[in-house]
Design a protein around this motif. Sequence first.
Motif: not given
Lengths: 181, 73
Positions: B6-8, B18, B32-33, B36-37, B62
């Motif tokens: 749940n970083l977004d 980001s 990081l991407s 996140k994905t 998170i």
Amino acid sequence: MNTIQRPSKRFALLFRALFILYPIGVLAVWLVADPGAGGQWLELDAFKRAGLVSADAPLGTWQRLACFGAAMLPGAAVMYAYRSLWRLFDLYAAGAFFEKTNVARLRDIGWALMAQQILALPAGALQTLALTAHNPEGERMVTLAIEDSNVTLIVVGLMIILISKVMDEGRKLQEEQRLTV
Amino acid sequence: MTIHINLDVMLARRKMSSKELATTVGITQQNLSILKTGKARAVRFSTLDAICRALDCQPGDILTFEDDAGKAG
């Protein structure tokens, strides 16, 4: 990395050339092979020593073409190995070392090597049949021969397949590493 | 995957980009991407520590566990 990529480009080029030259070379050997002449580089020389062909009975065109066709049975596997090798070295040249495609190419080389040795058996049989077709009745032959080099190369093929499995484990480790944040 | 990132949500709550988070934590934006994905296979404690420090939150803010199989059944 340059120490791998630069020679890989050259090897890729070499195997491309071999892929094209191999069938031409085999065809040339069978078209110009003369049972009356010496020259141990010719495959025909082995048949001559075995008494399958003689200088007195020149080979007909259909015999030469049949022998070429038979030779291309294992030859197709050799060409496939060359194709796999050039694609593998293309990958190395592009900086791809532990990818799925590398593993697949390596495995293909192992299978091709084994297939070549297995296909050499019917190829040899067909060649002896074609070469002795004009012999008097009772002297026509079909031979099946397994040499120790056949077995050795089958084992080498198996080893390459095993190495490809090890490479696959390496690929998984690299992927794990890449996806660890 | 039953672990969700749940970083977004946390980034939006903290009004942080980001890029800013990646710089603060010391990882690439590409990594990081991946996180996140949800493509990441593993998260280092040091990375989690740095993210929690940067976003002033707990690991549980998170990472969440959702039993996808239980939902389907």
